[in-house]
Design a protein around this motif. Structure first.
Motif, short mmCIF file in Angstrom:
data_model
loop_
_atom_site.label_atom_id
_atom_site.label_comp_id
_atom_site.label_asym_id
_atom_site.label_seq_id
_atom_site.Cartn_x
_atom_site.Cartn_y
_atom_site.Cartn_z
N GLN A 30 0.97 -1.20 0.12
CA GLN A 30 0.14 0.22 -0.03
C GLN A 30 0.91 1.09 0.03
O GLN A 30 1.94 1.28 0.73
N ASN A 31 0.47 2.29 -0.49
CA ASN A 31 1.34 3.49 -0.86
C ASN A 31 0.88 4.51 0.66
O ASN A 31 1.02 5.71 0.57
N TYR A 32 0.34 3.85 1.45
CA TYR A 32 -0.09 4.27 2.96
C TYR A 32 0.98 3.61 3.79
O TYR A 32 0.71 2.53 4.14
N ALA A 33 1.59 4.15 4.75
CA ALA A 33 2.65 3.68 5.43
C ALA A 33 2.33 2.97 6.96
O ALA A 33 2.39 1.99 7.27
N ALA A 34 1.16 3.75 7.50
CA ALA A 34 0.65 3.43 8.89
C ALA A 34 -0.42 2.39 8.95
O ALA A 34 -1.52 2.49 9.31
N VAL A 35 0.21 1.23 8.63
CA VAL A 35 -0.51 -0.11 8.29
C VAL A 35 -0.09 -1.12 9.26
O VAL A 35 1.13 -1.36 9.16
N GLU A 36 -1.28 -1.64 10.03
CA GLU A 36 -1.02 -2.86 10.97
C GLU A 36 -1.63 -3.82 10.36
O GLU A 36 -2.68 -3.93 10.16
N LEU A 37 -0.85 -5.16 10.11
CA LEU A 37 -1.45 -6.36 9.40
C LEU A 37 -1.64 -7.37 10.42
O LEU A 37 -0.76 -7.77 11.20
N ILE A 38 -2.93 -7.94 10.64
CA ILE A 38 -3.00 -9.08 11.47
C ILE A 38 -3.65 -10.05 10.72
O ILE A 38 -4.84 -9.98 9.95
N ILE A 39 -2.90 -11.10 10.44
CA ILE A 39 -3.37 -12.53 9.79
C ILE A 39 -4.14 -13.66 10.57
O ILE A 39 -3.40 -13.88 11.49
N VAL A 40 -4.99 -14.19 10.10
CA VAL A 40 -5.56 -15.20 10.78
C VAL A 40 -6.14 -16.41 9.89
O VAL A 40 -6.72 -16.16 8.92
N ASP A 41 -5.36 -17.67 10.17
CA ASP A 41 -5.63 -18.85 9.48
C ASP A 41 -6.58 -19.76 10.29
O ASP A 41 -6.11 -20.09 11.45
N ASP A 42 -7.81 -19.98 9.72
CA ASP A 42 -8.73 -20.50 10.58
C ASP A 42 -8.78 -21.95 10.26
O ASP A 42 -9.62 -22.76 9.85
N CYS A 43 -7.51 -22.67 10.81
CA CYS A 43 -7.29 -24.05 10.66
C CYS A 43 -7.42 -24.62 9.32
O CYS A 43 -8.44 -25.40 9.23
N SER A 44 -7.01 -24.00 8.31
CA SER A 44 -7.01 -24.57 6.97
C SER A 44 -6.61 -26.02 6.96
O SER A 44 -5.70 -26.51 7.46
N SER A 45 -7.40 -26.73 6.06
CA SER A 45 -6.94 -27.86 5.79
C SER A 45 -6.19 -28.22 4.57
O SER A 45 -5.55 -29.11 4.28
N ASP A 46 -5.80 -27.02 3.71
CA ASP A 46 -4.83 -27.03 2.90
C ASP A 46 -3.51 -26.61 3.17
O ASP A 46 -3.11 -26.49 4.53
N ASN A 47 -2.49 -26.05 2.55
CA ASN A 47 -1.12 -25.73 3.03
C ASN A 47 -1.18 -23.93 2.92
O ASN A 47 -0.03 -23.50 3.26
N SER A 48 -2.36 -23.68 3.53
CA SER A 48 -2.56 -22.05 3.42
C SER A 48 -1.53 -21.64 4.84
O SER A 48 -0.65 -20.58 4.72
N LYS A 49 -1.37 -22.13 5.98
CA LYS A 49 -0.69 -22.14 7.21
C LYS A 49 0.62 -21.95 6.60
O LYS A 49 1.61 -21.02 7.16
N ALA A 50 1.22 -23.04 6.05
CA ALA A 50 2.68 -23.20 5.96
C ALA A 50 3.07 -21.96 4.74
O ALA A 50 4.17 -21.47 4.85
N ALA A 51 2.18 -21.71 3.96
CA ALA A 51 2.33 -20.70 2.85
C ALA A 51 2.67 -19.18 3.65
O ALA A 51 3.62 -18.48 3.31
N ILE A 52 1.79 -19.00 4.58
CA ILE A 52 1.62 -17.73 5.33
C ILE A 52 3.05 -17.62 6.11
O ILE A 52 3.70 -16.70 6.45
N GLU A 53 3.28 -18.89 7.05
CA GLU A 53 4.44 -18.88 7.72
C GLU A 53 5.95 -18.59 6.89
O GLU A 53 6.64 -18.17 7.47
N ASN A 54 5.85 -19.24 5.66
CA ASN A 54 7.19 -19.03 4.95
C ASN A 54 6.96 -17.54 4.58
O ASN A 54 8.25 -16.97 4.60
N TRP A 55 6.02 -16.94 4.20
CA TRP A 55 5.94 -15.55 3.79
C TRP A 55 6.35 -14.61 4.85
O TRP A 55 7.04 -13.55 4.66
N LEU A 56 5.91 -15.06 6.02
CA LEU A 56 6.37 -14.13 7.38
C LEU A 56 7.76 -14.18 7.59
O LEU A 56 8.47 -13.48 8.36
#
Length: 300
Positions: A30-56
């Motif tokens: 975003q071209n706006y700097a003051a952003v706080e991001l909170i990610i929630v994985d709701d116990c996905s059964s695919d590889n969403s959680k691993a993808a997010i953790e790797n991105w983090l």
């Protein structure tokens, strides 16, 4: 309002491995700097959680909540909302994409609004396919990408009650104080937006931004596609939530004009449940209509 108030974006993910990284990058870019991001994985059964953790690994300061059991969108959002420090909140699905100027446009709308009791701003959205191919716009636009039909602003309670396309939920930003006042989402419901807009529009003004703010992806298993499905268990749960919302509105309404607006919504739901062959709910709506009409006559 501060010049650059903090905005919290809550990104909810459930089995969106294929799309979640594009959604997350749209936040950090975003071209706006003051952003706080909170990610929630709701116990996905695919590889969403691993993808997010790797991105983090490249963004270690970003908050990540990994639910151990599936809580659903309303409970997951409220869980993140309790940790939010921003003055404003965006609820972002992990398969949608913010355009780079989305937050800036929303904050500017709050700063420049004519409404003194503004709680929510919303804009337009580009609708895309699962593969990211353009489909249409949420609100039809002209060649300059400006809406053809004027959108509801200010006191939009009647518009929200009667239904139609008065709101584009995915393009909205809400004051944190409004969320706090309304105690977040109703966790007894399968989906959140209609109930929130009804409760919020009774108290707060809404304003519209005539810009494309987000790319909304339509996928096969998305909530929106289930409203109109026949003999579908999830559709029945979703439409049952709508019924509970409408019953709640009947208790909230104070005037005949409000009841007339609600009657339009009930007519829509009668047609919908007839098409989806949910005859039990159809009968409940017919009974609600009778009750509402008796109220017009001051019989009950």
């Amino acid at each position: 309002m501060q010049d650059n108030p903090l905005v919290t974006i809550i990104c909810l993910c459930y089995n969106q491995e294929e799309y979640v990284l594009e959604s997350l990058f749209s936040v950090v870019n975003q071209n706006y700097a003051a952003v706080e991001l909170i990610i929630v994985d709701d116990c996905s059964s695919d590889n969403s959680k691993a993808a997010i953790e790797n991105w983090l690994l490249d963004f270690p300061k970003i908050q990540f909540i990994a639910n151990e059991i599936n809580l659903g969108s309303t409970k997951s959002f409220n869980k993140a909302l309790k940790k939010a420090k921003g003055e404003f909140i965006i609820d972002l699905a992990a398969d949608d994409i913010l355009l780079f100027n989305c937050v800036t446009s929303q904050i500017n709308a709050f700063k420049n609004t004519i409404y003194k009791n503004l709680g929510v701003v919303y804009g337009n959205a580009e609708l895309i396919s699962e593969k990211g191919i353009f489909n249409s716009y949420y609100f039809p636009v002209d060649r300059y990408k400006k809406v053809i039909k004027q959108r509801a602003t200010g006191d939009i309670y009647y518009s929200v009650l009667s239904g139609g396309d008065c709101m584009c939920s995915v393009s909205s930003m809400v004051k944190k104080s409004a969320f706090d006042h309304l105690n977040g989402y109703d966790e007894t419901l399968e989906y959140e937006d209609l109930d929130l807009w009804i409760r919020a529009s009774q108290i707060y003004d809404f304003d519209f931004i005539d810009e494309i703010l987000i790319r909304k992806r339509t996928v096969q298993n998305s909530l929106g596609t289930h409203f109109f499905m026949k003999n579908d268990a999830r559709a029945r749960k979703i439409n049952q939530s709508t019924y509970l919302i409408i019953k709640k509105v009947m208790r909230l309404n104070r005037t005949k004009n409000e009841d007339k607006a609600l009657l339009k919504r009930i007519h829509f739901e009668i047609i919908l449940n007839n098409k989806t062959t949910n005859y039990t709910l159809l009968l409940k709506y017919i009974l609600l209509e009778i009750k509402l009409r008796l109220r017009f006559l001051n019989i009950i």
